[in-house]
Write a protein that holds these residues in place. Structure first.
Motif, PDB file in Angstrom:
ATOM      1  N   LYS A   7       0.831  -1.190   0.000  1.00 47.55           N
ATOM      2  CA  LYS A   7       0.000   0.000   0.000  1.00 47.55           C
ATOM      3  C   LYS A   7       0.871   1.248   0.000  1.00 47.55           C
ATOM      4  O   LYS A   7       1.948   1.286   0.599  1.00 47.55           O
ATOM      5  CB  LYS A   7      -0.912   0.021   1.220  1.00 47.55           C
ATOM      6  CG  LYS A   7      -2.161  -0.826   1.096  1.00 47.55           C
ATOM      7  CD  LYS A   7      -3.109  -0.538   2.246  1.00 47.55           C
ATOM      8  CE  LYS A   7      -4.433  -1.271   2.060  1.00 47.55           C
ATOM      9  NZ  LYS A   7      -5.401  -0.924   3.128  1.00 47.55           N
ATOM     10  N   SER A   8       0.382   2.290  -0.647  1.00 50.85           N
ATOM     11  CA  SER A   8       1.026   3.600  -0.590  1.00 50.85           C
ATOM     12  C   SER A   8      -0.057   4.667  -0.637  1.00 50.85           C
ATOM     13  O   SER A   8      -1.126   4.459  -1.222  1.00 50.85           O
ATOM     14  CB  SER A   8       2.012   3.783  -1.749  1.00 50.85           C
ATOM     15  OG  SER A   8       1.317   3.728  -2.998  1.00 50.85           O
ATOM     16  N   PHE A   9       0.215   5.795   0.000  1.00 53.00           N
ATOM     17  CA  PHE A   9      -0.756   6.889   0.048  1.00 53.00           C
ATOM     18  C   PHE A   9      -0.010   8.199  -0.149  1.00 53.00           C
ATOM     19  O   PHE A   9       1.078   8.414   0.416  1.00 53.00           O
ATOM     20  CB  PHE A   9      -1.486   6.926   1.392  1.00 53.00           C
ATOM     21  CG  PHE A   9      -2.337   5.713   1.661  1.00 53.00           C
ATOM     22  CD1 PHE A   9      -3.607   5.598   1.112  1.00 53.00           C
ATOM     23  CD2 PHE A   9      -1.863   4.683   2.468  1.00 53.00           C
ATOM     24  CE1 PHE A   9      -4.387   4.476   1.375  1.00 53.00           C
ATOM     25  CE2 PHE A   9      -2.633   3.569   2.725  1.00 53.00           C
ATOM     26  CZ  PHE A   9      -3.903   3.462   2.180  1.00 53.00           C
ATOM     27  N   LEU A  10      -0.592   9.094  -0.945  1.00 50.80           N
ATOM     28  CA  LEU A  10      -0.036  10.422  -1.127  1.00 50.80           C
ATOM     29  C   LEU A  10      -0.508  11.327  -0.005  1.00 50.80           C
ATOM     30  O   LEU A  10      -1.593  11.155   0.556  1.00 50.80           O
ATOM     31  CB  LEU A  10      -0.468  11.006  -2.471  1.00 50.80           C
ATOM     32  CG  LEU A  10       0.044  10.281  -3.723  1.00 50.80           C
ATOM     33  CD1 LEU A  10      -0.566  10.913  -4.969  1.00 50.80           C
ATOM     34  CD2 LEU A  10       1.571  10.340  -3.782  1.00 50.80           C
ATOM     35  N   ARG A  11       0.309  12.295   0.302  1.00 55.09           N
ATOM     36  CA  ARG A  11      -0.085  13.275   1.312  1.00 55.09           C
ATOM     37  C   ARG A  11      -1.330  14.021   0.817  1.00 55.09           C
ATOM     38  O   ARG A  11      -1.406  14.424  -0.349  1.00 55.09           O
ATOM     39  CB  ARG A  11       1.049  14.261   1.554  1.00 55.09           C
ATOM     40  CG  ARG A  11       0.710  15.304   2.608  1.00 55.09           C
ATOM     41  CD  ARG A  11       1.880  16.212   2.894  1.00 55.09           C
ATOM     42  NE  ARG A  11       1.545  17.185   3.921  1.00 55.09           N
ATOM     43  CZ  ARG A  11       2.382  18.105   4.397  1.00 55.09           C
ATOM     44  NH1 ARG A  11       3.632  18.155   3.923  1.00 55.09           N
ATOM     45  NH2 ARG A  11       1.991  18.939   5.341  1.00 55.09           N
ATOM     46  N   GLY A  12      -2.302  14.164   1.705  1.00 55.55           N
ATOM     47  CA  GLY A  12      -3.543  14.840   1.348  1.00 55.55           C
ATOM     48  C   GLY A  12      -4.635  13.918   0.847  1.00 55.55           C
ATOM     49  O   GLY A  12      -5.761  14.372   0.597  1.00 55.55           O
ATOM     50  N   ALA A  13      -4.318  12.613   0.720  1.00 50.83           N
ATOM     51  CA  ALA A  13      -5.324  11.665   0.228  1.00 50.83           C
ATOM     52  C   ALA A  13      -6.466  11.542   1.232  1.00 50.83           C
ATOM     53  O   ALA A  13      -6.242  11.490   2.444  1.00 50.83           O
ATOM     54  CB  ALA A  13      -4.684  10.307  -0.020  1.00 50.83           C
ATOM     55  N   ALA A  14      -7.701  11.482   0.722  1.00 52.13           N
ATOM     56  CA  ALA A  14      -8.880  11.309   1.571  1.00 52.13           C
ATOM     57  C   ALA A  14      -9.070   9.823   1.847  1.00 52.13           C
ATOM     58  O   ALA A  14      -9.219   9.022   0.918  1.00 52.13           O
ATOM     59  CB  ALA A  14     -10.110  11.893   0.896  1.00 52.13           C
ATOM     60  N   VAL A  15      -9.054   9.456   3.120  1.00 48.36           N
ATOM     61  CA  VAL A  15      -9.114   8.045   3.493  1.00 48.36           C
ATOM     62  C   VAL A  15     -10.089   7.849   4.647  1.00 48.36           C
ATOM     63  O   VAL A  15     -10.589   8.809   5.242  1.00 48.36           O
ATOM     64  CB  VAL A  15      -7.720   7.520   3.911  1.00 48.36           C
ATOM     65  CG1 VAL A  15      -6.751   7.576   2.752  1.00 48.36           C
ATOM     66  CG2 VAL A  15      -7.182   8.301   5.119  1.00 48.36           C
ATOM     67  N   ARG A  16     -10.351   6.581   4.927  1.00 44.55           N
ATOM     68  CA  ARG A  16     -10.960   6.168   6.189  1.00 44.55           C
ATOM     69  C   ARG A  16      -9.899   5.373   6.932  1.00 44.55           C
ATOM     70  O   ARG A  16      -9.233   4.519   6.333  1.00 44.55           O
ATOM     71  CB  ARG A  16     -12.207   5.301   5.954  1.00 44.55           C
ATOM     72  CG  ARG A  16     -13.472   6.073   5.656  1.00 44.55           C
ATOM     73  CD  ARG A  16     -14.681   5.149   5.668  1.00 44.55           C
ATOM     74  NE  ARG A  16     -14.573   4.120   4.655  1.00 44.55           N
ATOM     75  CZ  ARG A  16     -15.052   4.232   3.409  1.00 44.55           C
ATOM     76  NH1 ARG A  16     -15.683   5.334   3.057  1.00 44.55           N
ATOM     77  NH2 ARG A  16     -14.912   3.257   2.549  1.00 44.55           N
ATOM     78  N   ALA A  17      -9.752   5.615   8.227  1.00 39.55           N
ATOM     79  CA  ALA A  17      -8.719   4.932   9.007  1.00 39.55           C
ATOM     80  C   ALA A  17      -9.315   4.439  10.320  1.00 39.55           C
ATOM     81  O   ALA A  17     -10.261   5.031  10.849  1.00 39.55           O
ATOM     82  CB  ALA A  17      -7.530   5.854   9.264  1.00 39.55           C
ATOM     83  N   PHE A  18      -8.737   3.363  10.819  1.00 42.72           N
ATOM     84  CA  PHE A  18      -9.240   2.720  12.034  1.00 42.72           C
ATOM     85  C   PHE A  18      -8.505   3.268  13.245  1.00 42.72           C
ATOM     86  O   PHE A  18      -7.290   3.116  13.381  1.00 42.72           O
ATOM     87  CB  PHE A  18      -9.049   1.204  11.928  1.00 42.72           C
ATOM     88  CG  PHE A  18      -9.767   0.413  12.990  1.00 42.72           C
ATOM     89  CD1 PHE A  18     -11.133   0.237  12.925  1.00 42.72           C
ATOM     90  CD2 PHE A  18      -9.068  -0.160  14.046  1.00 42.72           C
ATOM     91  CE1 PHE A  18     -11.806  -0.497  13.890  1.00 42.72           C
ATOM     92  CE2 PHE A  18      -9.725  -0.897  15.015  1.00 42.72           C
ATOM     93  CZ  PHE A  18     -11.102  -1.063  14.932  1.00 42.72           C
TER      94      PHE A  18
END
Length: 599
Positions: A7-18
C-alpha cells in the motif's frame, strides 16, 4: 506466486482509518465526540474510542511503518476535559496500521459488533493490583477488549468492530443519559450486533459514590434503557440477574423454599432499612426468630436468642466488605445499625445462620462453553485468613476466605489429616451443587461467567480425628469477580461469545483454565507515574513535561505540612505554615490538571 501489493498513500489523500484509543504513546484516552449529541458542562465524556473515521493522510506513505493521518472531528480526553477553556482537540494526528487505512471512495468495512463501554472517568489510578476484578485497574478493561481471546483478537485485524465509550465520574452522569440521549447513542452504532459492558460498582450508600462506585439506581436506569433498546448486557449481566446477585436476594428467597435445602443455603432472612428505622430491636429479634424457625423446619435444634450466632451481610457491597458476625439480639441490632447506616431506604441486610467449623472455601469458577453447549468448571481451594481488624471487635474467631489458593493435597493435609479421599468427595459434592446452581440460573438468561462459592465445614470427634464434612453455599459472584489466580482468557472468550451470539465464526472454542503468576500482574508497576501530556502535530507527538514549579510546589507543600506538625504545639506560626503548605499543594494539583494535548 502472486506478490502482495504494498500500500502507498499520497499526502492529502482522503481516506478512512481505524482509530484505537489505547494506542496513544503516552497513555491518553481520547474519544471522538459525537457531534449530534448535545453537550452540557455536566455531561460525561462520550464518544467512539475505537472505529473507522474519515481522515486525511498527513505525510506520504510508501509502505514502511505506519500511516500518519489526521482524523477529522473533535477529540477529548477525560483529564483535558477538566479545563473547559481549552476545548476539545480538533483533527487529531495518529499513526495507523496501513492494513486499516482505505481510500474513502472504497466500500466501507462492515461492522460485526458495536460495544458500548461504561467506565470510570479517572482512568489513571494507582490501583494496579486485583487486575481480574478491580474496575479502577485499567488492565482489567484492556484484557476484555484487547487481550487474548478478545474482540480485538477476533475482529481487529480487519477493523470489524467498534467501541463507544462513556467516561463517568458520578451518578448524575448516568442519569443525564436519558431515553432520548440513549437512543441517539444507539442510532450511531454501525454494528450488526450491539452489546454493552459496564465497568462500575453500584452502591446503595450515597457517601460511597466515588472511586468507581455509582448509585445503584443510576446504573440500573442506564442498563435498562440500553436493554430496552436492544443492546444486550454482556458484562457483567443483564440487570435482572445482576441485581439479584448483588442484593443477595436469591439467598433469603430460596432459603425458605424446599430448593434452599437442596442448594445447601444456610437459614437466611433479610432486614430492610425501613424495618430497622421503625424498631431496631424488634427487627433483630424477628430476624433471629425466623432463622430459628427455618432451622427447626430442617430438623435441627436452634440456639437461644441470646446465644444465636450468625452473620449480617449488606447487599451491594464489594470485595468481602460490609460483613459482620454477631452473637445474640443485641449484637445483631448493633451490626444492622452499622451496616445500614447511610444507606438508601430500599437497602437491606441479609441475616444468616453462621456456619461453624469452616476449614476452607471451595469455589467453582464457571465459564459458558457455548461451542459445546455446557459449562467449563474449575474448582479453587481458598485458604482462610485471620479476622480483619473490623471483625476482631465483634468476634475474634470469625474468619473469611483469603485470596490465596491451595492445592487439593494441601487441603487434605491442612484439614483432613492427609486423607485425599475426603477431598475428592468434597470436590464431587461441590461440582454436583455447582451444576444444580447453573440449572437454577436458567431462570434468567444463562450467565456467560459466574463464580459459585462454597464453605466447607468439618467437625472432629472426641479423639481429635476429622469427622464428616458439609458443603454450604456461600455466594454467587457475578462476571467480573476475582478469578482467584486463574488466567482471564476463558472469561474473555465467554463474554465475547455472549456478545456475538450465533454470528459466523462464533462461538469461539473456550480455552482451558490455566493459573497465572500473580507476581507478573504487578511487574514494572511500582515506578509507573502519571502519563505525560503530549501535543499531537503533523510531525508526530511532542512531549510536554510537567512544569518544574509544579513539582517544587508539591515538595515544598509537603515539607511545610510536616514542619507544621512540629510547630503546632509550640507556636501559632504552625497554623500559618499549614495554610501555606495546603495552598502550595493545591497549586501543584491545579498545574497538574491543566495539562492538555493540542493539535
Amino acid at each position: 506466486m502472486e506478490t502482495k501489493k504494498t500500500k502507498s498513500f499520497l499526502r492529502g489523500a482522503a481516506v478512512r482509518a481505524f482509530y484505537d484509543m489505547n494506542k496513544h504513546p503516552d497513555g491518553y484516552r481520547f474519544v471522538r465526540l459525537q457531534e449530534s449529541l448535545e453537550r452540557t458542562d455536566d455531561m460525561p465524556i462520550i464518544g467512539l474510542s475505537t472505529g473507522w473515521f474519515p481522515a486525511t493522510v498527513a505525510e506520504e506513505f510508501n509502505g514502511e511503518g505506519e500511516v500518519l493521518v489526521r482524523f477529522h472531528g473533535s477529540f477529548e480526553d477525560p483529564y483535558s476535559a477538566t479545563s473547559p477553556e481549552q476545548g476539545p482537540v480538533k483533527n487529531l494526528h495518529w499513526r495507523v496500521d496501513p492494513n486499516l487505512v482505505s481510500e474513502r471512495t472504497s466500500k466501507a468495512t462492515s461492522i460485526e459488533l458495536s460495544l458500548v463501554v461504561v467506565r470510570w472517568k479517572e482512568y489513571f489510578t494507582r490501583h494496579y493490583t486485583s487486575r481480574s476484578h478491580n474496575v479502577l485497574n485499567e488492565d482489567l478493561i484492556k484484557d476484555v477488549l484487547e487481550g487474548p481471546g478478545s474482540v480485538k483478537e477476533a475482529l481487529g485485524s480487519k477493523g470489524k468492530y467498534e467501541v463507544f465509550t462513556i467516561f463517568a465520574s458520578k451518578s448524575k452522569h448516568l442519569d443525564l443519559l436519558d431515553s432520548s440521549k440513549t437512543k441517539q447513542i444507539i442510532s450511531s452504532l454501525r454494528g450488526s450486533r450491539k452489546a454493552a459492558l459496564y465497568f462500575l460498582w453500584p452502591t446503595q450508600k450515597p457517601a460511597l459514590e466515588r472511586e468507581g462506585r455509582v448509585a445503584a439506581g443510576s446504573l440500573q436506569g442506564l442498563m435498562q434503557r440500553m436493554e430496552d433498546e436492544g443492546v444486550k448486557t454482556s458484562w457483567p449481566h443483564p440487570w435482572k440477574l445482576y441485581e439479584d446477585l448483588l442484593s443477595k436476594s436469591w439467598a433469603f428467597r430460596e432459603s425458605k423454599m424446599p430448593t434452599g435445602i437442596d442448594l445447601r443455603i444456610p437459614p437466611t432472612t433479610a432486614v430492610s432499612r425501613e424495618e430497622l428505622s421503625l424498631d431496631a430491636e424488634a427487627a433483630a429479634s424477628t430476624a433471629i426468630r425466623k432463622l430459628q424457625e427455618l432451622r427447626k423446619q430442617r430438623g435441627g435444634t436452634p440456639a437461644s436468642k441470646e446465644d444465636y450466632r450468625g452473620v449480617a451481610k449488606l447487599g451491594f457491597a464489594w470485595m468481602g466488605e460490609e460483613v459482620l458476625p454477631f452473637t445474640g439480639e443485641a449484637a445483631l441490632t448493633k451490626a444492622l445499625k452499622k451496616l445500614l447506616d447511610g444507606s438508601i431506604p430500599e437497602a437491606h441486610c441479609l441475616v444468616q445462620e453462621r456456619v461453624e467449623d469452616v476449614c476452607c472455601e471451595m469455589r467453582a469458577y464457571c465459564c459458558q462453553d457455548a461451542e459445546r453447549g455446557t459449562y467449563a468448571i474449575k474448582l479453587l481451594n481458598m485458604r482462610m485468613r485471620p479476622p480483619k481488624h473490623q471483625h476482631q471487635a465483634w468476634d475474634a474467631s470469625f474468619a473469611m476466605a483469603d485470596h490465596r489458593t491451595m492445592t487439593s493435597d494441601e487441603l487434605a493435609q491442612q484439614c483432613f489429616a492427609g486423607d485425599r479421599k475426603i477431598v475428592e468427595n468434597i470436590e464431587a459434592e461441590v461440582k454436583r451443587l455447582a451444576y444444580l446452581w447453573l440449572e437454577w440460573l436458567r431462570n434468567y438468561s444463562p450467565p456467560s461467567v459466574v463464580r459459585i462459592d462454597f464453605m466447607i465445614s468439618q467437625r472432629k470427634d472426641l479423639t481429635g480425628s476429622s469427622g464428616a464434612f458439609q458443603v454450604h453455599t456461600c455466594e454467587l459472584t457475578e462476571c467480573g469477580g476475582a478469578t482467584c489466580g486463574l488466567q482471564v482468557t476463558p472469561r474473555t472468550v465467554a463474554v465475547l461469545n455472549d456478545a456475538m451470539g450465533e454470528a459466523e465464526g462464533f462461538p469461539k472454542p473456550l480455552p482451558p483454565f490455566q493459573e497465572t503468576n500473580e507476581r507478573n500482574e504487578q511487574r514494572n508497576r511500582n515506578d509507573r507515574d502519571r502519563p505525560k501530556r503530549a501535543e499531537a502535530s503533523a510531525e508526530g507527538v511532542r512531549d510536554v513535561q510537567l512544569p518544574v514549579q509544579g513539582r517544587s510546589f508539591g515538595v515544598l507543600g509537603a515539607f511545610l505540612l510536616a514542619f507544621f506538625c512540629l510547630l503546632w504545639p509550640r507556636s501559632k506560626l504552625g497554623g500559618f505554615v499549614a495554610l501555606a503548605g495546603i495552598g502550595m499543594w493545591k497549586a501543584r494539583d491545579k498545574l497538574r490538571d491543566s495539562w492538555t494535548i493540542r493539535s
